[in-house]
Scaffold this motif. Structure first.
Motif, PDB file in Angstrom:
ATOM      1  N   SER A 245       6.813  -5.442   4.896  1.00 50.15           N
ATOM      2  CA  SER A 245       7.961  -4.463   5.208  1.00 50.15           C
ATOM      3  C   SER A 245       7.406  -2.848   5.086  1.00 50.15           C
ATOM      4  CB  SER A 245       9.068  -4.711   4.377  1.00 50.15           C
ATOM      5  OG  SER A 245       8.638  -4.286   3.082  1.00 50.15           O
ATOM      6  N   ALA A 246       6.079  -2.845   4.310  1.00 50.26           N
ATOM      7  CA  ALA A 246       5.671  -1.493   4.215  1.00 50.26           C
ATOM      8  C   ALA A 246       5.198  -0.811   5.420  1.00 50.26           C
ATOM      9  CB  ALA A 246       4.752  -1.649   3.155  1.00 50.26           C
ATOM     10  N   HIS A 247       4.738  -1.644   6.525  1.00 50.02           N
ATOM     11  CA  HIS A 247       4.414  -1.499   7.713  1.00 50.02           C
ATOM     12  C   HIS A 247       5.054  -1.063   8.640  1.00 50.02           C
ATOM     13  CE1 HIS A 247       0.114  -2.350   6.172  1.00 50.02           C
ATOM     14  NE2 HIS A 247       0.373  -3.637   5.894  1.00 50.02           N
ATOM     15  N   LEU A 248       6.535  -1.473   8.367  1.00 48.14           N
ATOM     16  CA  LEU A 248       7.319  -1.219   9.428  1.00 48.14           C
ATOM     17  C   LEU A 248       7.884   0.222   9.480  1.00 48.14           C
ATOM     18  CD1 LEU A 248       9.574  -4.250   8.745  1.00 48.14           C
ATOM     19  CD2 LEU A 248       7.812  -3.825  10.646  1.00 48.14           C
ATOM     20  N   PRO A 249       8.257   1.022  10.454  1.00 47.58           N
ATOM     21  CA  PRO A 249       8.695   2.350  10.723  1.00 47.58           C
ATOM     22  C   PRO A 249      10.299   2.384  10.061  1.00 47.58           C
ATOM     23  CG  PRO A 249       8.948   1.410  12.863  1.00 47.58           C
ATOM     24  CD  PRO A 249       8.309   0.246  12.032  1.00 47.58           C
ATOM     25  N   GLN A 250      10.719   3.529   9.551  1.00 45.44           N
ATOM     26  CA  GLN A 250      12.159   3.788   9.094  1.00 45.44           C
ATOM     27  C   GLN A 250      13.123   3.843  10.024  1.00 45.44           C
ATOM     28  OE1 GLN A 250      12.771   4.155   6.102  1.00 45.44           O
ATOM     29  NE2 GLN A 250      11.033   4.059   4.967  1.00 45.44           N
ATOM     30  N   GLY A 251      12.801   4.244  11.186  1.00 47.76           N
ATOM     31  CA  GLY A 251      13.849   4.148  12.387  1.00 47.76           C
ATOM     32  C   GLY A 251      14.119   2.926  12.769  1.00 47.76           C
ATOM     33  N   PRO A 252      15.350   2.946  13.759  1.00 47.16           N
ATOM     34  CA  PRO A 252      15.605   1.559  14.444  1.00 47.16           C
ATOM     35  C   PRO A 252      14.707   1.335  15.508  1.00 47.16           C
ATOM     36  CG  PRO A 252      17.168   3.366  14.995  1.00 47.16           C
ATOM     37  CD  PRO A 252      16.256   4.038  13.946  1.00 47.16           C
ATOM     38  N   VAL A 253      14.413   0.158  15.364  1.00 46.75           N
ATOM     39  CA  VAL A 253      13.505  -0.616  16.765  1.00 46.75           C
ATOM     40  C   VAL A 253      14.160  -1.930  16.972  1.00 46.75           C
ATOM     41  CG1 VAL A 253      11.288   0.303  15.672  1.00 46.75           C
ATOM     42  CG2 VAL A 253      12.191  -1.985  14.830  1.00 46.75           C
ATOM     43  N   ASN A 254      13.825  -2.350  18.458  1.00 49.22           N
ATOM     44  CA  ASN A 254      14.443  -3.558  18.967  1.00 49.22           C
ATOM     45  C   ASN A 254      13.860  -4.580  18.369  1.00 49.22           C
ATOM     46  OD1 ASN A 254      12.278  -4.064  20.733  1.00 49.22           O
ATOM     47  ND2 ASN A 254      13.228  -2.490  22.230  1.00 49.22           N
ATOM     48  N   GLU A 255      14.297  -5.821  18.850  1.00 54.37           N
ATOM     49  CA  GLU A 255      13.822  -7.017  18.274  1.00 54.37           C
ATOM     50  C   GLU A 255      12.278  -7.292  19.001  1.00 54.37           C
ATOM     51  OE1 GLU A 255      14.541 -11.795  18.880  1.00 54.37           O
ATOM     52  OE2 GLU A 255      16.309 -10.495  18.737  1.00 54.37           O
ATOM     53  N   ARG A 256      12.001  -6.859  20.265  1.00 51.83           N
ATOM     54  CA  ARG A 256      10.711  -6.926  20.815  1.00 51.83           C
ATOM     55  C   ARG A 256       9.517  -6.109  19.962  1.00 51.83           C
ATOM     56  NH1 ARG A 256      10.871  -6.694  26.875  1.00 51.83           N
ATOM     57  NH2 ARG A 256      11.500  -8.882  26.585  1.00 51.83           N
ATOM     58  N   GLU A 257      10.040  -5.056  19.700  1.00 49.07           N
ATOM     59  CA  GLU A 257       9.210  -4.044  18.964  1.00 49.07           C
ATOM     60  C   GLU A 257       9.014  -4.309  17.628  1.00 49.07           C
ATOM     61  OE1 GLU A 257      10.572   0.504  21.167  1.00 49.07           O
ATOM     62  OE2 GLU A 257      11.644  -0.515  19.338  1.00 49.07           O
ATOM     63  N   ILE A 258       9.897  -4.876  16.774  1.00 45.17           N
ATOM     64  CA  ILE A 258       9.649  -5.188  15.636  1.00 45.17           C
ATOM     65  C   ILE A 258       8.763  -6.623  15.627  1.00 45.17           C
ATOM     66  CG2 ILE A 258      11.632  -6.688  15.155  1.00 45.17           C
ATOM     67  CD1 ILE A 258      11.841  -5.677  12.279  1.00 45.17           C
ATOM     68  N   SER A 259       8.849  -7.526  16.562  1.00 50.36           N
ATOM     69  CA  SER A 259       8.205  -8.626  16.553  1.00 50.36           C
ATOM     70  C   SER A 259       6.613  -8.245  16.789  1.00 50.36           C
ATOM     71  CB  SER A 259       8.441  -9.381  17.775  1.00 50.36           C
ATOM     72  OG  SER A 259       9.706 -10.155  17.170  1.00 50.36           O
ATOM     73  N   ALA A 260       6.508  -7.181  17.811  1.00 49.22           N
ATOM     74  CA  ALA A 260       5.103  -6.627  18.051  1.00 49.22           C
ATOM     75  C   ALA A 260       4.407  -6.097  16.674  1.00 49.22           C
ATOM     76  CB  ALA A 260       5.267  -5.696  19.169  1.00 49.22           C
ATOM     77  N   LEU A 261       5.324  -5.315  16.127  1.00 45.59           N
ATOM     78  CA  LEU A 261       4.510  -4.730  14.847  1.00 45.59           C
ATOM     79  C   LEU A 261       4.450  -5.812  13.673  1.00 45.59           C
ATOM     80  CD1 LEU A 261       7.314  -1.988  14.399  1.00 45.59           C
ATOM     81  CD2 LEU A 261       4.724  -1.674  14.903  1.00 45.59           C
ATOM     82  N   LEU A 262       5.158  -6.901  13.770  1.00 43.94           N
ATOM     83  CA  LEU A 262       5.021  -8.158  12.797  1.00 43.94           C
ATOM     84  C   LEU A 262       3.531  -8.788  13.431  1.00 43.94           C
ATOM     85  CD1 LEU A 262       8.518  -9.127  12.016  1.00 43.94           C
ATOM     86  CD2 LEU A 262       6.968  -7.938  10.453  1.00 43.94           C
ATOM     87  N   ASP A 263       3.509  -9.111  14.796  1.00 46.16           N
ATOM     88  CA  ASP A 263       2.275  -9.657  15.019  1.00 46.16           C
ATOM     89  C   ASP A 263       1.141  -9.098  14.649  1.00 46.16           C
ATOM     90  OD1 ASP A 263       3.754 -11.797  16.180  1.00 46.16           O
ATOM     91  OD2 ASP A 263       3.963 -10.907  18.031  1.00 46.16           O
TER      92      ASP A 263
END
Length: 164
Positions: free
Chosen positions: A95-113
């Motif tokens: 979770s420390a790698h995720l941005p503060q602002g809102p992201v959609n499901e596709r974007e959060i999945s890409a970040l987690l990948d």
């Protein structure tokens, strides 16, 4: 007659205050007033003074070492831990790698990948939401990183991964 000191160890002051509150006759003080009274009885000015003097518990180094085994040299999660407490600890680091602002499901999945190697972003998203590390909009379209205070083990794990 001399009195013998009786030590009292309380793991959760708030729970102790609630239990005491239920036993007091009416009119009862508020929960915060009762917490302040208990702090003053222990020799502090108020609850904030007590909290400022209380040192956080040290991180459990064995648990941090166990969680580190689930990450590669670049800090990516290799596999999903079988133990729930290790899953939760590892997700603090992700979770420390995720941005503060809102992201959609596709974007959060890409970040987690980018930060895991076992190809299951859905389980990561669901568990991040369950833990309260990420919130999801009512329609489920947007995810927002939340910033609760991490436990000592999570702080130590994040620092150890950053040092790699």
């Amino acid at each position: 007659m001399t009195r013998t000191a009786q030590p009292l160890s309380i793991s959760d002051l708030s729970d102790f205050a609630r239990a005491l509150h239920r036993q007091l006759p009416a009119p009862q003080p508020s929960h915060l007033s009762l917490l302040n009274m208990l702090a003053r009885a222990a020799g502090f000015q108020n609850l904030q003074h007590l909290q400022a003097q209380t040192k956080p518990a040290p991180a459990d180094s064995k648990r941090v070492e166990a969680a580190l085994r689930y990450f590669d040299a670049r800090g990516r999660m290799i596999k999903w831990p079988s133990k729930t407490n290790l899953q939760h600890l590892c997700l603090w680091a992700l979770s420390a790698h995720l941005p503060q602002g809102p992201v959609n499901e596709r974007e959060i999945s890409a970040l987690l990948d980018q930060w895991h190697l076992f190809g299951d972003a859905a389980i990561l998203r669901r568990t991040l939401v369950e833990l309260g590390l990420v919130s999801r909009s009512e329609d489920g379209a947007d995810y927002t990183r939340r910033t609760p205070t991490p436990p000592p083990e999570a702080t130590a794990l994040i620092a150890a991964l950053a040092a790699r």
